[in-house]
Design a protein around this motif. Structure first.
Motif, PDB file in Angstrom:
ATOM      1  N   VAL A   1       0.838  -1.201   0.000  1.00 45.12           N
ATOM      2  CA  VAL A   1       0.000   0.000   0.000  1.00 45.12           C
ATOM      3  C   VAL A   1       0.869   1.246   0.000  1.00 45.12           C
ATOM      4  CG1 VAL A   1      -1.576   1.368   1.436  1.00 45.12           C
ATOM      5  CG2 VAL A   1      -2.049  -1.040   1.030  1.00 45.12           C
ATOM      6  N   LEU A   2       1.889   1.252   0.832  1.00 45.80           N
ATOM      7  CA  LEU A   2       2.753   2.437   0.916  1.00 45.80           C
ATOM      8  C   LEU A   2       3.549   2.669  -0.361  1.00 45.80           C
ATOM      9  CD1 LEU A   2       4.125   2.123   4.551  1.00 45.80           C
ATOM     10  CD2 LEU A   2       2.475   3.786   3.703  1.00 45.80           C
ATOM     11  N   LEU A   3       3.927   1.605  -1.056  1.00 47.22           N
ATOM     12  CA  LEU A   3       4.789   1.745  -2.224  1.00 47.22           C
ATOM     13  C   LEU A   3       4.044   1.831  -3.551  1.00 47.22           C
ATOM     14  CD1 LEU A   3       7.592  -0.781  -1.234  1.00 47.22           C
ATOM     15  CD2 LEU A   3       7.689   1.723  -1.129  1.00 47.22           C
ATOM     16  N   LEU A   4       2.921   1.125  -3.690  1.00 49.31           N
ATOM     17  CA  LEU A   4       2.319   0.978  -5.014  1.00 49.31           C
ATOM     18  C   LEU A   4       1.029   1.763  -5.240  1.00 49.31           C
ATOM     19  CD1 LEU A   4       2.914  -2.839  -5.551  1.00 49.31           C
ATOM     20  CD2 LEU A   4       4.333  -0.920  -6.287  1.00 49.31           C
ATOM     21  N   VAL A   5       0.318   2.106  -4.203  1.00 51.70           N
ATOM     22  CA  VAL A   5      -0.947   2.811  -4.379  1.00 51.70           C
ATOM     23  C   VAL A   5      -0.652   4.267  -4.746  1.00 51.70           C
ATOM     24  CG1 VAL A   5      -3.039   3.596  -3.202  1.00 51.70           C
ATOM     25  CG2 VAL A   5      -2.187   1.282  -2.815  1.00 51.70           C
ATOM     26  N   PRO A   6      -1.273   4.764  -5.814  1.00 50.25           N
ATOM     27  CA  PRO A   6      -1.015   6.162  -6.184  1.00 50.25           C
ATOM     28  C   PRO A   6      -1.729   7.117  -5.222  1.00 50.25           C
ATOM     29  CG  PRO A   6      -2.591   5.176  -7.694  1.00 50.25           C
ATOM     30  CD  PRO A   6      -2.138   4.083  -6.766  1.00 50.25           C
ATOM     31  N   GLY A   7      -1.200   8.303  -5.114  1.00 51.76           N
ATOM     32  CA  GLY A   7      -1.814   9.320  -4.265  1.00 51.76           C
ATOM     33  C   GLY A   7      -0.815   9.895  -3.291  1.00 51.76           C
TER      34      GLY A   7
ATOM     35  N   TRP B   1       0.446  10.798   2.681  1.00 61.49           N
ATOM     36  CA  TRP B   1      -0.302  10.789   3.937  1.00 61.49           C
ATOM     37  C   TRP B   1      -1.580   9.961   3.817  1.00 61.49           C
ATOM     38  CZ3 TRP B   1      -5.200  12.601   4.859  1.00 61.49           C
ATOM     39  CH2 TRP B   1      -5.770  13.409   3.873  1.00 61.49           C
ATOM     40  N   ILE B   2      -2.175   9.952   2.620  1.00 62.90           N
ATOM     41  CA  ILE B   2      -3.379   9.131   2.409  1.00 62.90           C
ATOM     42  C   ILE B   2      -3.009   7.648   2.435  1.00 62.90           C
ATOM     43  CG2 ILE B   2      -5.185   8.518   0.763  1.00 62.90           C
ATOM     44  CD1 ILE B   2      -5.192  11.451  -0.122  1.00 62.90           C
ATOM     45  N   ARG B   3      -1.896   7.302   1.770  1.00 60.66           N
ATOM     46  CA  ARG B   3      -1.443   5.907   1.790  1.00 60.66           C
ATOM     47  C   ARG B   3      -1.076   5.469   3.212  1.00 60.66           C
ATOM     48  NH1 ARG B   3       3.309   6.015  -2.203  1.00 60.66           N
ATOM     49  NH2 ARG B   3       3.277   8.200  -1.661  1.00 60.66           N
ATOM     50  N   ALA B   4      -0.428   6.378   3.951  1.00 59.27           N
ATOM     51  CA  ALA B   4      -0.038   6.057   5.325  1.00 59.27           C
ATOM     52  C   ALA B   4      -1.270   5.849   6.201  1.00 59.27           C
ATOM     53  CB  ALA B   4       0.847   7.157   5.897  1.00 59.27           C
ATOM     54  N   MET B   5      -2.286   6.679   6.026  1.00 62.09           N
ATOM     55  CA  MET B   5      -3.505   6.512   6.824  1.00 62.09           C
ATOM     56  C   MET B   5      -4.232   5.217   6.450  1.00 62.09           C
ATOM     57  SD  MET B   5      -3.321   8.849   8.935  1.00 62.09           S
ATOM     58  CE  MET B   5      -4.863   8.761   9.763  1.00 62.09           C
ATOM     59  N   ALA B   6      -4.230   4.874   5.161  1.00 66.05           N
ATOM     60  CA  ALA B   6      -4.837   3.607   4.739  1.00 66.05           C
ATOM     61  C   ALA B   6      -4.068   2.428   5.341  1.00 66.05           C
ATOM     62  CB  ALA B   6      -4.850   3.510   3.222  1.00 66.05           C
ATOM     63  N   ALA B   7      -2.733   2.516   5.330  1.00 67.97           N
ATOM     64  CA  ALA B   7      -1.917   1.459   5.919  1.00 67.97           C
ATOM     65  C   ALA B   7      -2.163   1.361   7.426  1.00 67.97           C
ATOM     66  CB  ALA B   7      -0.438   1.713   5.635  1.00 67.97           C
ATOM     67  N   LEU B   8      -2.260   2.498   8.098  1.00 66.13           N
ATOM     68  CA  LEU B   8      -2.531   2.499   9.528  1.00 66.13           C
ATOM     69  C   LEU B   8      -3.901   1.881   9.830  1.00 66.13           C
ATOM     70  CD1 LEU B   8      -1.709   3.298  12.398  1.00 66.13           C
ATOM     71  CD2 LEU B   8      -2.781   5.521  11.971  1.00 66.13           C
ATOM     72  N   GLY B   9      -4.891   2.240   9.030  1.00 68.83           N
ATOM     73  CA  GLY B   9      -6.223   1.648   9.202  1.00 68.83           C
ATOM     74  C   GLY B   9      -6.187   0.145   9.009  1.00 68.83           C
ATOM     75  N   GLY B  10      -5.453  -0.307   7.993  1.00 70.13           N
ATOM     76  CA  GLY B  10      -5.310  -1.745   7.764  1.00 70.13           C
ATOM     77  C   GLY B  10      -4.581  -2.426   8.903  1.00 70.13           C
ATOM     78  N   LEU B  11      -3.567  -1.767   9.433  1.00 63.22           N
ATOM     79  CA  LEU B  11      -2.825  -2.325  10.565  1.00 63.22           C
ATOM     80  C   LEU B  11      -3.722  -2.460  11.796  1.00 63.22           C
ATOM     81  CD1 LEU B  11      -0.056  -3.188  11.740  1.00 63.22           C
ATOM     82  CD2 LEU B  11       0.240  -0.809  12.403  1.00 63.22           C
ATOM     83  N   ILE B  12      -4.488  -1.423  12.088  1.00 59.36           N
ATOM     84  CA  ILE B  12      -5.386  -1.464  13.245  1.00 59.36           C
ATOM     85  C   ILE B  12      -6.443  -2.551  13.072  1.00 59.36           C
ATOM     86  CG2 ILE B  12      -7.166  -0.161  14.479  1.00 59.36           C
ATOM     87  CD1 ILE B  12      -5.411   2.352  13.967  1.00 59.36           C
TER      88      ILE B  12
END
Length: 147
Positions: free
Chosen positions: A63-69, A72-83
């Motif tokens: 998510v952090l490396l391949l998702v465009p955008g 901070w949006i990728r980081a929040m998506a990754a954090l949500g997935g982690l939680i």
């Protein structure tokens, strides 16, 4: 295991084999006792959390490396997935651990039975330690009163 049977040695897997184990793969027969130890030691919950982080590392990195955008949006998506992943993993922790033990060739419920027995033994030792400490305090108290 019968009392006259010899306990097989506990063989820890190497780093690559441990990563595969953390990702859900089974281990060879020689690691069987280590799997039971890994799932029943006092730190079994923390070990489960570490295995979960290893499992979640791949999708989070993707998510952090391949998702465009924006990052901070990728980081929040990754954090949500982690939680969400951690919540799911912790909710089904005992079932996941029992499945690992079952893959190693033990009967279902073996890990919980070993943890319960160890807990009873710890409680007995703690109780004896507290009883001995109380007896020492009682002797000190009696000695002070008799002076």
């Amino acid at each position: 295991m019968q009392p006259d049977q010899e306990v097989p040695p506990r063989v820890r897997p190497g780093p690559l084999r441990w990563i595969a184990y953390a990702m859900g793969a089974g281990l060879p027969e020689r690691h069987r006792t280590w799997v039971l130890y890994d799932t029943t030691t006092r730190t079994w919950v923390w070990r489960h959390v570490v295995r979960t982080f290893v499992q979640l590392a791949v999708p989070i990195a993707l998510v952090l490396l391949l998702v465009p955008g924006a990052f901070w949006i990728r980081a929040m998506a990754a954090l949500g997935g982690l939680i969400l992943g951690m919540a799911f993993s912790l909710a089904y922790m005992t079932e996941a651990v029992e499945n690992r033990v079952k893959k190693a060739g033990y009967a279902p419920g073996s890990a919980q039975a070993v943890r319960d027995l160890a807990g009873r033994e710890r409680e007995a030792l703690d109780s004896e330690r507290r009883r001995a400490a109380a007896a020492k305090r009682a002797v000190r108290y009696r000695d002070r009163r008799n002076r």
